[in-house]
Scaffold this active site. Structure first.
Site, PDB file in Angstrom:
ATOM      1  CG  ASN A 243      -0.400  -0.411   2.576  1.00 13.82           C
ATOM      2  OD1 ASN A 243       0.884  -0.050   2.702  1.00 13.82           O
ATOM      3  ND2 ASN A 243      -1.052  -0.541   3.316  1.00 13.82           N
TER       4      ASN A 243
ATOM      5  NE  ARG B 251       2.247   2.581  11.793  1.00 16.13           N
ATOM      6  CZ  ARG B 251       1.793   1.992  10.783  1.00 16.13           C
ATOM      7  NH1 ARG B 251       1.335   2.953  10.160  1.00 16.13           N
ATOM      8  NH2 ARG B 251       1.787   0.878  10.105  1.00 16.13           N
TER       9      ARG B 251
ATOM     10  CD  GLN C 154      -3.947   4.236  14.029  1.00 22.90           C
ATOM     11  OE1 GLN C 154      -3.467   5.168  13.421  1.00 22.90           O
ATOM     12  NE2 GLN C 154      -4.077   2.967  13.516  1.00 22.90           N
TER      13      GLN C 154
HETATM   14  P1  NDP Z   1      10.311   1.632   3.526  1.00 23.11           P
HETATM   15  O1  NDP Z   1      10.866   0.450   4.203  1.00 23.11           O
HETATM   16  O2  NDP Z   1      10.391   1.611   1.701  1.00 23.11           O
HETATM   17  O3  NDP Z   1      10.895   3.048   3.921  1.00 23.11           O
HETATM   18  C1  NDP Z   1      11.112   3.393   5.037  1.00 23.11           C
HETATM   19  C2  NDP Z   1      12.259   4.364   5.077  1.00 23.11           C
HETATM   20  O4  NDP Z   1      12.341   5.169   6.189  1.00 23.11           O
HETATM   21  C3  NDP Z   1      13.400   3.647   4.684  1.00 23.11           C
HETATM   22  O5  NDP Z   1      14.081   4.548   3.554  1.00 23.11           O
HETATM   23  C4  NDP Z   1      14.263   4.172   5.851  1.00 23.11           C
HETATM   24  O6  NDP Z   1      15.646   4.445   5.671  1.00 23.11           O
HETATM   25  C5  NDP Z   1      13.710   5.227   6.225  1.00 23.11           C
HETATM   26  N1  NDP Z   1      13.990   5.191   7.915  1.00 23.11           N
HETATM   27  C6  NDP Z   1      13.987   4.254   8.594  1.00 23.11           C
HETATM   28  N2  NDP Z   1      14.391   5.025  10.030  1.00 23.11           N
HETATM   29  C7  NDP Z   1      14.611   6.214   9.734  1.00 23.11           C
HETATM   30  C8  NDP Z   1      15.296   7.496  10.333  1.00 23.11           C
HETATM   31  N3  NDP Z   1      15.531   7.051  11.529  1.00 23.11           N
HETATM   32  N4  NDP Z   1      15.083   8.432   9.823  1.00 23.11           N
HETATM   33  C9  NDP Z   1      14.723   8.676   8.594  1.00 23.11           C
HETATM   34  N5  NDP Z   1      14.468   7.598   7.805  1.00 23.11           N
HETATM   35  C10 NDP Z   1      14.502   6.545   8.221  1.00 23.11           C
HETATM   36  O7  NDP Z   1       8.660   1.787   3.840  1.00 23.11           O
HETATM   37  P2  NDP Z   1       7.435   2.382   3.240  1.00 23.11           P
HETATM   38  O8  NDP Z   1       7.978   3.674   2.475  1.00 23.11           O
HETATM   39  O9  NDP Z   1       6.623   1.564   2.341  1.00 23.11           O
HETATM   40  O10 NDP Z   1       6.543   2.668   4.511  1.00 23.11           O
HETATM   41  C11 NDP Z   1       7.322   3.759   5.637  1.00 23.11           C
HETATM   42  C12 NDP Z   1       6.253   3.872   6.771  1.00 23.11           C
HETATM   43  O11 NDP Z   1       4.882   4.242   6.412  1.00 23.11           O
HETATM   44  C13 NDP Z   1       5.966   2.386   7.193  1.00 23.11           C
HETATM   45  O12 NDP Z   1       6.986   1.679   8.003  1.00 23.11           O
HETATM   46  C14 NDP Z   1       4.624   2.570   8.195  1.00 23.11           C
HETATM   47  O13 NDP Z   1       4.936   3.244   9.361  1.00 23.11           O
HETATM   48  C15 NDP Z   1       4.124   3.850   7.147  1.00 23.11           C
HETATM   49  N6  NDP Z   1       2.822   3.418   6.394  1.00 23.11           N
HETATM   50  C16 NDP Z   1       1.706   3.809   6.660  1.00 23.11           C
HETATM   51  C17 NDP Z   1       0.444   3.509   5.885  1.00 23.11           C
HETATM   52  C18 NDP Z   1      -0.924   3.988   6.198  1.00 23.11           C
HETATM   53  O14 NDP Z   1      -1.831   3.483   5.898  1.00 23.11           O
HETATM   54  N7  NDP Z   1      -0.819   5.293   6.689  1.00 23.11           N
HETATM   55  C19 NDP Z   1       0.385   2.417   5.080  1.00 23.11           C
HETATM   56  C20 NDP Z   1       1.940   1.797   4.738  1.00 23.11           C
HETATM   57  C21 NDP Z   1       3.040   2.286   5.237  1.00 23.11           C
HETATM   58  P3  NDP Z   1      16.874   3.320   5.099  1.00 23.11           P
HETATM   59  O15 NDP Z   1      16.313   1.796   5.075  1.00 23.11           O
HETATM   60  O16 NDP Z   1      17.359   3.616   4.252  1.00 23.11           O
HETATM   61  O17 NDP Z   1      17.735   3.378   6.600  1.00 23.11           O
END
Ligand code: NDP
Length: 401
Positions: A147, A285, A314
């Site tokens: 998603n 989140r 939630q």
């Molecule tokens: P991804 O895993 O593709 O992306 C997450 C990114 O966050 C990665 O690039 C990671 O960086 C980065 N990250 C992790 N920790 C940090 C930090 N401390 N500072 C900055 N960047 C950080 O996941 P998605 O993009 O698919 O999803 C992201 C989040 O969105 C999910 O974890 C979830 O919480 C939320 N979400 C919400 C939904 C909704 O319905 N509202 C649905 C789907 C997701 P790197 O790996 O490069 O270190």
């Protein structure tokens, strides 16, 4: 044979739908990075049907029962007397969606001695105490990418909605008004604005790509830098930390997972570094923001608007201040559970279960915790620890209803 507990949100108040506004869904075979969409051996649902509510059962009953497993489906997930707590003692698998999370705290994991697999039907496994899962060698999985584009679309909608003052203007129409000055005295164009994302993962990058045609200046912070070619293509400004980025942005969108490193990242201090009148959009989140600091920033005018769909806990209690704070565009947690997204993550859950029961490896991209450590996507994007503290507050929602 396994007992599977599936926690889903309630059906619509006027009953499970008998028909839908549209007859089909576009066929998507691959995600933008080439990852293949979920491909279980079979599905027992019609894509486009409501699968994420109790009667939809993620389309899993026929499959699980035909294999001799027991499926318990409930929306009653919070508090010590909830159905979820009653079912934990012999549950092998717990499945829930982040929109209506079955919080698997350390205490609950201790009450579930047979628990081996926690499946997130969606993305974001912060509702599971990952440290406790690591310690107990429980496998935690999510349906990576299912998603992400759904959320990216929602983020762009919310940025436009806030900056252009859409919701208050819509409300003037509903009230029978034609109050142009009231509508436009908070309305701007996004063109030329500086927009930054915290994290440029699947969602963050998709947001950047979707915003590019609006002729804005794009910024990002991520722990891992994007390939140079992507930075050039989108003319991205990378920042070495979040503080550095927020000082120059008119709009900030949060797209990182919640884990101990990101909890309360947007507190009074971080908000004070933003430009006065900036907008903040958080579909990642709720707990990444300090609840009361957001309210203060909106009341003082430090933030011109806040929107998102994620809260903590939630469901949010009726008296959660984000329901009534000024200049917000909050919805319940819906961005990742469009009917389109549901079809993908229901198929993804089925794929994970087929692998689990047939002893085949679960795709690396779906693994968060495995074999007593962060694994797969989890090892890349999460840090070990617990972000579930305070989740017992979710029980107040029912009491206030
Ligand atoms: P991804 O895993 O593709 O992306 C997450 C990114 O966050 C990665 O690039 C990671 O960086 C980065 N990250 C992790 N920790 C940090 C930090 N401390 N500072 C900055 N960047 C950080 O996941 P998605 O993009 O698919 O999803 C992201 C989040 O969105 C999910 O974890 C979830 O919480 C939320 N979400 C919400 C939904 C909704 O319905 N509202 C649905 C789907 C997701 P790197 O790996 O490069 O270190």
């Amino acid at each position: 044979m396994a007992k599977v507990v599936l926690v889903l949100y309630d059906d619509p108040v006027d009953g499970y739908p008998k028909s839908y506004p549209r007859d089909d869904l576009p066929k998507i075979l691959k995600y933008p990075d080439g990852q293949i969409v979920p491909h279980p051996k079979a599905i027992d649902f019609t894509p486009g049907a409501l699968l994420g509510s109790v009667s939809g059962e993620l389309g899993l009953r026929k499959y699980l029962e035909s294999q001799g497993h027991t499926l318990v489906v409930t929306s009653d997930k919070d508090g010590p007397n909830s159905r979820l707590e009653q079912e934990l003692h012999d549950a092998e698998i717990v499945i829930s969606q982040p929109f209506w999370p079955a919080y698997l705290t350390e205490e609950r994991i201790a009450k579930a001695p047979k628990l081996k697999l926690a499946v997130t039907a969606g993305i974001g496994s912060d509702h599971v105490d990952l440290q406790a899962a690591i310690d107990r060698k429980i496998t935690v999985t999510e349906v990576t990418f299912c998603n992400s584009i759904s959320v990216a679309e929602h983020v762009v909608m919310m940025i436009l909605g806030l900056v252009r003052n859409y919701i208050p203007s819509y409300n003037w129409v509903i009230k029978g008004g034609w109050n142009i000055a009231d509508c436009v005295s908070r309305s701007y164009d996004v063109e030329g604005m500086h927009i930054g994302t915290v994290a440029a993962g699947r969602i963050g990058l998709a947001v950047l790509r979707r915003l590019k045609p609006f002729d804005v200046q794009l910024h990002y912070f991520d722990r891992h830098r994007l390939p140079e070619a992507v930075e050039k293509e989108l003319d991205l400004h990378w920042h070495p930390n979040v503080e550095d980025m927020v000082t120059v942005c008119d709009v900030v969108t949060i797209n990182c997972p919640l884990h101990p490193e990101t909890e309360h990242m947007f507190d009074d201090k971080m908000l004070s570094k933003m430009k006065r009148g900036a907008y903040l959009v958080n579909t990642a989140r709720g707990k990444i923001c300090d609840r009361d600091a957001i309210v203060r920033a909106l009341e003082s005018g430090q933030l011109a608007g806040y929107a998102g769909d994620v809260w903590f806990p939630q469901p949010a209690p009726k008296d959660h201040p984000w329901r009534t704070m000024p200049h917000h565009g909050m919805t319940p947690h819906i961005s990742g559970t469009s009917l389109s997204a549901q079809a993908r993550y229901a198929a993804g859950v089925r794929e994970i279960l087929e692998c689990w029961f047939e002893g085949r490896p679960i795709r690396d991209e779906y693994l968060i915790v495995d074999g007593g450590k962060l694994a797969g996507v989890g090892a890349h994007s999460y840090s070990a620890g617990d972000a579930t503290k305070g989740s017992e507050e979710a029980a107040r929602f029912q009491r206030a209803s």
